[in-house]
Motif scaffolding. Sequence first.
Motif, PDB file in Angstrom:
ATOM      1  N   PRO A  83     -19.137  10.644  21.767  1.00 53.90           N
ATOM      2  CA  PRO A  83     -19.519  11.745  20.874  1.00 53.90           C
ATOM      3  C   PRO A  83     -19.193  13.074  21.560  1.00 53.90           C
ATOM      4  O   PRO A  83     -20.021  13.660  22.246  1.00 53.90           O
ATOM      5  N   ILE A  84     -17.978  13.550  21.363  1.00 54.37           N
ATOM      6  CA  ILE A  84     -17.486  14.703  22.129  1.00 54.37           C
ATOM      7  C   ILE A  84     -18.279  15.969  21.807  1.00 54.37           C
ATOM      8  O   ILE A  84     -18.776  16.656  22.696  1.00 54.37           O
ATOM      9  N   ILE A  85     -18.381  16.277  20.527  1.00 55.78           N
ATOM     10  CA  ILE A  85     -19.261  17.360  20.074  1.00 55.78           C
ATOM     11  C   ILE A  85     -20.174  16.744  19.011  1.00 55.78           C
ATOM     12  O   ILE A  85     -19.779  16.601  17.848  1.00 55.78           O
ATOM     13  N   PRO A  86     -21.369  16.308  19.395  1.00 53.87           N
ATOM     14  CA  PRO A  86     -22.283  15.695  18.418  1.00 53.87           C
ATOM     15  C   PRO A  86     -22.578  16.652  17.263  1.00 53.87           C
ATOM     16  O   PRO A  86     -22.540  17.879  17.436  1.00 53.87           O
ATOM     17  N   CYS A  87     -22.860  16.097  16.115  1.00 50.10           N
ATOM     18  CA  CYS A  87     -23.106  16.912  14.924  1.00 50.10           C
ATOM     19  C   CYS A  87     -24.218  17.919  15.143  1.00 50.10           C
ATOM     20  O   CYS A  87     -25.297  17.570  15.633  1.00 50.10           O
ATOM     21  N   HIS A  88     -23.930  19.151  14.777  1.00 46.41           N
ATOM     22  CA  HIS A  88     -24.959  20.176  14.786  1.00 46.41           C
ATOM     23  C   HIS A  88     -24.635  21.214  13.719  1.00 46.41           C
ATOM     24  O   HIS A  88     -23.499  21.283  13.224  1.00 46.41           O
ATOM     25  N   SER A  97      -9.499  24.327  19.914  1.00 51.80           N
ATOM     26  CA  SER A  97      -8.087  23.955  19.827  1.00 51.80           C
ATOM     27  C   SER A  97      -7.996  22.434  19.835  1.00 51.80           C
ATOM     28  O   SER A  97      -8.164  21.798  20.884  1.00 51.80           O
ATOM     29  N   ILE A  98      -7.746  21.850  18.695  1.00 51.98           N
ATOM     30  CA  ILE A  98      -7.692  20.387  18.584  1.00 51.98           C
ATOM     31  C   ILE A  98      -6.654  19.798  19.527  1.00 51.98           C
ATOM     32  O   ILE A  98      -6.867  18.747  20.139  1.00 51.98           O
ATOM     33  N   GLN A  99      -5.523  20.467  19.660  1.00 52.90           N
ATOM     34  CA  GLN A  99      -4.454  19.930  20.502  1.00 52.90           C
ATOM     35  C   GLN A  99      -4.913  19.761  21.950  1.00 52.90           C
ATOM     36  O   GLN A  99      -4.525  18.805  22.627  1.00 52.90           O
ATOM     37  N   ASP A 103      -4.704  16.262  23.921  1.00 52.59           N
ATOM     38  CA  ASP A 103      -3.989  16.146  25.194  1.00 52.59           C
ATOM     39  C   ASP A 103      -4.867  15.529  26.272  1.00 52.59           C
ATOM     40  O   ASP A 103      -4.424  14.652  27.024  1.00 52.59           O
ATOM     41  N   LEU A 104      -6.128  15.974  26.348  1.00 60.68           N
ATOM     42  CA  LEU A 104      -7.028  15.415  27.358  1.00 60.68           C
ATOM     43  C   LEU A 104      -7.269  13.931  27.107  1.00 60.68           C
ATOM     44  O   LEU A 104      -7.266  13.121  28.039  1.00 60.68           O
ATOM     45  N   PHE A 151     -14.100  15.012  30.273  1.00 57.04           N
ATOM     46  CA  PHE A 151     -14.583  16.124  29.454  1.00 57.04           C
ATOM     47  C   PHE A 151     -15.544  17.015  30.234  1.00 57.04           C
ATOM     48  O   PHE A 151     -15.490  18.244  30.132  1.00 57.04           O
ATOM     49  N   LYS A 152     -16.408  16.404  31.027  1.00 54.44           N
ATOM     50  CA  LYS A 152     -17.366  17.203  31.792  1.00 54.44           C
ATOM     51  C   LYS A 152     -16.671  18.058  32.846  1.00 54.44           C
ATOM     52  O   LYS A 152     -17.171  19.120  33.230  1.00 54.44           O
ATOM     53  N   ALA A 153     -15.516  17.581  33.323  1.00 49.36           N
ATOM     54  CA  ALA A 153     -14.766  18.326  34.332  1.00 49.36           C
ATOM     55  C   ALA A 153     -13.847  19.379  33.712  1.00 49.36           C
ATOM     56  O   ALA A 153     -13.289  20.204  34.428  1.00 49.36           O
TER      57      ALA A 153
END
Length: 228
Positions: A83-88, A97-99, A103-104, A151-153
Amino acid sequence: MSEELIDIYDKLYADAIEKIKSNRYETDPMIDSSVDKRFGITLIIKPNEYINQQIQKFLAHLHAIEPDQYYYPSSDIHITLVPIIPCHDEFNLNEISIQDYIDLLRENILINGKLEINFKGITASSSCIMIQGFPQQASFNELRSRLRTAFKASTLQNDIDKRYTIRTAHATVVRFRKPFIAKEEVLKLLNDYKDYDFGTMTVNELELVYHDWYLRERIVKSLFRFEI
């Protein structure tokens, strides 16, 4: 089969059954809301057609008993990998930037060998019913851990683990919308399906999606598909 996952699912089930029996379960007031503005982005896995067919057979039995609950159509059933950005409230896709996210993910989605998930049995919470998922290889948790670390890094906006650290591979299939009208029959059906084998699938694709809380197809926007 992971003893840790079995223990997590069993504890969830026991707690949920006790709450249903004592009428301490929770209905979701937001399901039918026209002003629900909770959105996020998540990396998901979609069950294959056979698994979905088996799930829908179970849901049909439950629907016959409790027609007013919220049942997930096959199009909306999923397993959350990250859950990269949980619903809020008020999250806007234009803020990121979706790209950069693609890429990550592309750099870090590495699988050694097959990735299979066995869907066996059901569990529940105080507000929903879930199909239990059991990854058959260590690669599932290794991938989840690698993506969490990446992601955390990074400097990318993310709230991984903000709500809780996800450790399971479940699929939510029912949410409690209204008070039960046939509670005892529901409890019997849940017990009947406690260890039901819905099948095993090989994961061939991961999908990055923008979505609402319920991942409804009419709202979901597919951002990228990663073949594995």
